[in-house]
Design a protein around this motif. Structure first.
Motif, mmCIF file in Angstrom:
data_model
loop_
_atom_site.group_PDB
_atom_site.id
_atom_site.type_symbol
_atom_site.label_atom_id
_atom_site.label_comp_id
_atom_site.label_asym_id
_atom_site.label_seq_id
_atom_site.Cartn_x
_atom_site.Cartn_y
_atom_site.Cartn_z
ATOM 1 N N LEU A 40 -1.671 40.291 35.381
ATOM 2 C CA LEU A 40 -0.462 41.113 35.362
ATOM 3 C C LEU A 40 0.439 40.826 34.161
ATOM 4 O O LEU A 40 1.417 41.543 33.950
ATOM 5 N N LEU A 41 0.144 39.791 33.385
ATOM 6 C CA LEU A 41 1.009 39.423 32.264
ATOM 7 C C LEU A 41 1.006 40.523 31.212
ATOM 8 O O LEU A 41 -0.015 40.787 30.575
ATOM 9 N N SER A 42 2.152 41.137 30.997
ATOM 10 C CA SER A 42 2.254 42.262 30.059
ATOM 11 C C SER A 42 1.878 41.856 28.639
ATOM 12 O O SER A 42 2.197 40.754 28.194
ATOM 13 N N THR A 43 1.222 42.759 27.950
ATOM 14 C CA THR A 43 0.866 42.698 26.521
ATOM 15 C C THR A 43 -0.110 41.578 26.167
ATOM 16 O O THR A 43 -0.295 41.284 25.005
ATOM 17 N N SER A 44 -0.748 40.965 27.151
ATOM 18 C CA SER A 44 -1.720 39.897 26.838
ATOM 19 C C SER A 44 -3.119 40.502 26.718
ATOM 20 O O SER A 44 -4.065 40.067 27.371
ATOM 21 N N ALA A 45 -3.235 41.523 25.874
ATOM 22 C CA ALA A 45 -4.481 42.295 25.773
ATOM 23 C C ALA A 45 -5.275 41.981 24.520
ATOM 24 O O ALA A 45 -6.271 42.639 24.247
ATOM 25 N N TYR A 46 -4.886 40.970 23.787
ATOM 26 C CA TYR A 46 -5.513 40.726 22.489
ATOM 27 C C TYR A 46 -6.794 39.894 22.610
ATOM 28 O O TYR A 46 -7.059 39.250 23.627
ATOM 29 N N THR A 47 -7.563 39.924 21.531
ATOM 30 C CA THR A 47 -8.784 39.135 21.368
ATOM 31 C C THR A 47 -8.746 38.560 19.966
ATOM 32 O O THR A 47 -8.251 39.224 19.041
ATOM 33 N N THR A 48 -9.245 37.352 19.777
ATOM 34 C CA THR A 48 -9.294 36.753 18.441
ATOM 35 C C THR A 48 -10.743 36.510 18.026
ATOM 36 O O THR A 48 -11.524 35.950 18.796
ATOM 37 N N ILE A 49 -11.074 36.953 16.816
ATOM 38 C CA ILE A 49 -12.390 36.688 16.220
ATOM 39 C C ILE A 49 -12.199 35.692 15.082
ATOM 40 O O ILE A 49 -11.313 35.863 14.249
ATOM 41 N N SER A 50 -13.021 34.643 15.045
ATOM 42 C CA SER A 50 -12.849 33.574 14.064
ATOM 43 C C SER A 50 -14.178 33.190 13.430
ATOM 44 O O SER A 50 -15.248 33.415 13.992
ATOM 45 N N GLY A 51 -14.080 32.561 12.267
ATOM 46 C CA GLY A 51 -15.245 32.013 11.570
ATOM 47 C C GLY A 51 -14.784 31.515 10.209
ATOM 48 O O GLY A 51 -13.603 31.605 9.870
ATOM 49 N N LYS A 52 -15.706 30.987 9.430
ATOM 50 C CA LYS A 52 -15.375 30.655 8.037
ATOM 51 C C LYS A 52 -15.315 31.966 7.275
ATOM 52 O O LYS A 52 -16.283 32.728 7.257
ATOM 53 N N SER A 53 -14.184 32.228 6.637
ATOM 54 C CA SER A 53 -13.923 33.559 6.097
ATOM 55 C C SER A 53 -14.791 33.893 4.881
ATOM 56 O O SER A 53 -14.783 33.151 3.895
ATOM 57 N N PRO A 54 -15.489 35.035 4.911
ATOM 58 C CA PRO A 54 -16.209 35.497 3.709
ATOM 59 C C PRO A 54 -15.252 35.893 2.594
ATOM 60 O O PRO A 54 -15.630 35.954 1.435
ATOM 61 N N MET A 55 -14.008 36.159 2.937
ATOM 62 C CA MET A 55 -13.000 36.592 1.968
ATOM 63 C C MET A 55 -12.411 35.412 1.210
ATOM 64 O O MET A 55 -12.211 35.470 0.003
ATOM 65 N N THR A 56 -12.133 34.326 1.919
ATOM 66 C CA THR A 56 -11.397 33.200 1.327
ATOM 67 C C THR A 56 -12.199 31.908 1.239
ATOM 68 O O THR A 56 -11.850 31.023 0.473
ATOM 69 N N GLY A 57 -13.214 31.761 2.061
ATOM 70 C CA GLY A 57 -13.982 30.514 2.106
ATOM 71 C C GLY A 57 -13.314 29.427 2.932
ATOM 72 O O GLY A 57 -13.791 28.292 2.972
ATOM 73 N N ILE A 58 -12.176 29.752 3.568
ATOM 74 C CA ILE A 58 -11.512 28.780 4.444
ATOM 75 C C ILE A 58 -11.478 29.355 5.861
ATOM 76 O O ILE A 58 -12.203 30.295 6.179
ATOM 77 N N LEU A 59 -10.624 28.794 6.710
ATOM 78 C CA LEU A 59 -10.515 29.310 8.071
ATOM 79 C C LEU A 59 -10.188 30.803 8.055
ATOM 80 O O LEU A 59 -9.271 31.237 7.354
ATOM 81 N N GLY A 60 -10.929 31.559 8.825
ATOM 82 C CA GLY A 60 -10.646 32.984 8.941
ATOM 83 C C GLY A 60 -10.552 33.389 10.394
ATOM 84 O O GLY A 60 -11.309 32.887 11.237
ATOM 85 N N ASP A 61 -9.604 34.236 10.699
ATOM 86 C CA ASP A 61 -9.549 34.818 12.043
ATOM 87 C C ASP A 61 -8.697 36.064 12.013
ATOM 88 O O ASP A 61 -7.916 36.287 11.081
#
Length: 602
Positions: free
Chosen positions: A71-92
């Protein structure tokens, strides 16, 4: 029994096609909470530091929060993570919609994907049934076509799909993933990571039920949160315009990026504003799962229809690149959504090229005859197609602004506005000092969402003194008190990411504090979360992300801003004369974070 959480972690090896369900470890989630925290700790614990981002050794993680689907409002998100192909550091990257709640109802808190498939595939999840399916017939389709095709072949329109478009397949470094067609996992190239593993999509259907530990106590807190949202003074305006309200708001204080941050005022802002979008083209509001604001919008123009855009896309394809045609910006938004391209990074490559041409550093001969004068719509549209399919100079632009500037040289590096390889967002930090500090220290590069210190725009001086010990934290033009503000809002932002809650609500509207969140977690999960335990977990995640980035090669010299923002004052408007004294602010931030002078956690 573990309440709130889905109860399982799913491991998928795309090389072998093998899958394995593991029970969620209560001790592990007490230090990670969920979502981004869970993903970042998993990367810290299991990822080989020297893994090439496009190799099968890289990990792709999908995490949801402990209260998502309740029932918690607006808690609809999802996070995708990995080593970033864009930066080479943490990506999410995180997105709302309906994918996260569906994944929770299928029983999962996290998906861990490793390896690489031999041919295009998609992952199908229906509760405890998991299968890696052939996606050869989907390869080449855009995101909308892919979502529709999967639902049709499964004969189930309620299946939630997170998919990539041709940009992800062609390994555009800033390719996106999208769920519900237009809810974009936009930053740091998670769509490219999908493409590198030949993973076209993840499709999920969940029919399970979630339980909470203390239903009556949890419901009381959810009602209190709803009251805070509905009573907020910005509720009606956010409902009407969403984040597009920022076009006129940032212009009003002289920090709306115009012609690639050369100016902070756009004389034609009324032609490209959120108000005009709502008046001329918007046909209805749209919302994520269990949201009571409905801040997104659906529009129809003579060129087509789509959901969005958010402020960052609207600004990236209007004032940032000198375009005063709203209809064209909406056309580009629909194209980016279908193809799976990040608007901020693609917009920065275009703005960089236009400024380099304006200054005579590059010309048509450098760009296969394309005319990069400000706002040239023909060039923008043609270039985006070339980027998606890596045709001609589009192949270079697909690598991102940092790579482009290094390739061309000739002083063009001065106009590539990124931090740690991630392109800057649409807010000029010369008139937003705490945001400037956030861009410099954010663990995924030049990003506002790691702290989003919206508080400095509120002029709530008495609250500033009570909470931060100085009235200056609520003064956007003062650099005093900004380190203590960012240290606080960085934890607040991470809290929303761990709960996979909407930042526009939890952070920008400033209605989620640590004590209240601890109550939600305690009544929701039954675990012994307290305000102290929550803050201990948040600080632990921030330190783990920093240590991970240090292992990837990040050092203190990269915690800074492009030279324009530290040396060139804005020339007119309410923020005239300001620059960002970033070195001083970063040192103070290190001290408050408990890191040494080199930015290393002690």
């Amino acid at each position: 029994m573990l309440h709130g959480y889905g109860g399982y972690v799913l491991r998928v090896d795309l090389t072998t096609g093998g899958t394995k369900r593991e029970k969620t470890d209560p001790a592990y989630v007490m230090r990670a909470i969920g979502g981004r925290g869970l993903n970042s700790w998993r990367l810290y614990d299991e990822l080989k530091r020297d893994a090439d981002p496009l190799s099968e050794e890289n990990m792709l993680l999908i995490g949801v929060g402990p209260l998502t689907g309740t029932l918690l409002s607006t808690s609809a998100y999802t996070t995708i993570s990995g080593k970033s192909p864009m930066t080479g550091i943490l990506g999410d990257s995180a997105a709302g919609g309906f994918f996260g709640p569906e994944l929770k109802q299928a029983g999962y808190d996290q998906i861990i994907i490793t390896g690489r498939a031999e041919k295009p595939c998609y992952l199908f999840i229906a509760d405890d049934f998991v299968e890696v399916r052939d996606a050869s017939h989907l390869w080449g389709k855009d995101i909308w076509e892919t979502t529709s095709a999967i639902r049709k072949e499964c004969s189930d329109n309620a299946i939630q799909v997170a998919a990539i478009g041709p940009a992800g397949e062609n390994l555009v470094r800033y390719a996106t993933v999208a769920c519900n067609n237009s809810r974009m996992f936009g930053r740091s190239g998670m769509g490219c990571l999908f493409g590198s593993k030949k993973l076209k999509a993840v499709a999920v259907r969940g029919k399970g039920r979630l339980s909470v530990s203390d239903p009556l106590g949890f419901m009381d807190l959810c009602r209190e949160l709803d009251r805070r949202i509905m009573d907020h003074p910005e509720y009606e305006r956010r409902k009407a315009l969403g984040s597009t309200l920022l076009m006129k708001a940032l212009h009003g204080i002289g920090i709306l990026p115009t012609n690639h941050f050369q100016e902070g005022l756009a004389p034609y802002v009324d032609q490209v504003s959120g108000e005009r979008l709502a008046e001329i083209y918007k046909v209805k509001n749209k919302a994520c799962y269990n949201c009571n604001i409905h801040c997104s919008r659906y529009y129809i123009t003579e060129d087509g229809e789509s959901e969005g855009p958010e402020f960052e896309t609207l600004c990236s394809y209007s004032s940032r690149i000198g375009n005063d045609d709203l209809r064209f910006a909406l056309k580009m938004n629909a194209f980016l959504n279908r193809m799976g391209v990040d608007s901020l990074s693609s917009g920065e490559t275009i703005g960089w090229a236009m400024e380099c041409v304006q200054r005579g550093l590059l010309g048509r001969d450098d760009f296969e005859g394309l005319d990069f004068t400000w706002g040239n719509r023909e060039t923008i549209e043609k270039l985006l197609h070339m980027i998606v399919y890596r045709q001609g100079i589009g192949d270079l632009f697909a690598e991102g602004t940092r790579h482009l500037a290094r390739h061309y040289g000739k002083g063009t590096e001065e106009y590539a506005f990124h931090v740690k390889g991630l392109d800057m967002i649409c807010g000029d930090p010369r008139g937003l000092k705490a945001f400037g500090l956030t861009y410099a220290i954010a663990s995924r590069g030049a990003d506002h969402l790691r702290a989003e210190p919206f508080f400095e725009l509120t002029e709530r001086y008495e609250e500033s003194e009570r909470r931060f010990g100085t009235r200056d934290a609520a003064d956007r033009l003062s650099d005093n008190g900004k380190a203590v503000l960012v240290e606080y809002t960085e934890r607040q932002a991470l809290l929303t990411d761990c709960l996979t809650m909407c930042k526009n609500v939890g952070l920008s509207m400033d209605i989620l504090d640590f004590e209240f969140a601890a109550g939600l977690l305690r009544t929701g999960t039954g675990l012994k979360f307290t305000e102290g335990k929550v803050n201990e977990a948040l600080r632990g995640v921030i330190d783990a992300e920093r240590r991970l980035n240090i292992d990837f090669g990040v050092d203190a010299s990269q915690d800074t801003l492009p030279g324009r923002f530290t040396r060139e004052p804005l020339r007119e408007g309410p923020s005239k004369g300001n620059v960002v004294p970033i070195e001083k602010m970063v040192k103070e931030y290190y001290r408050l974070r408990g890191w040494d002078d080199d930015g290393v956690p002690k």
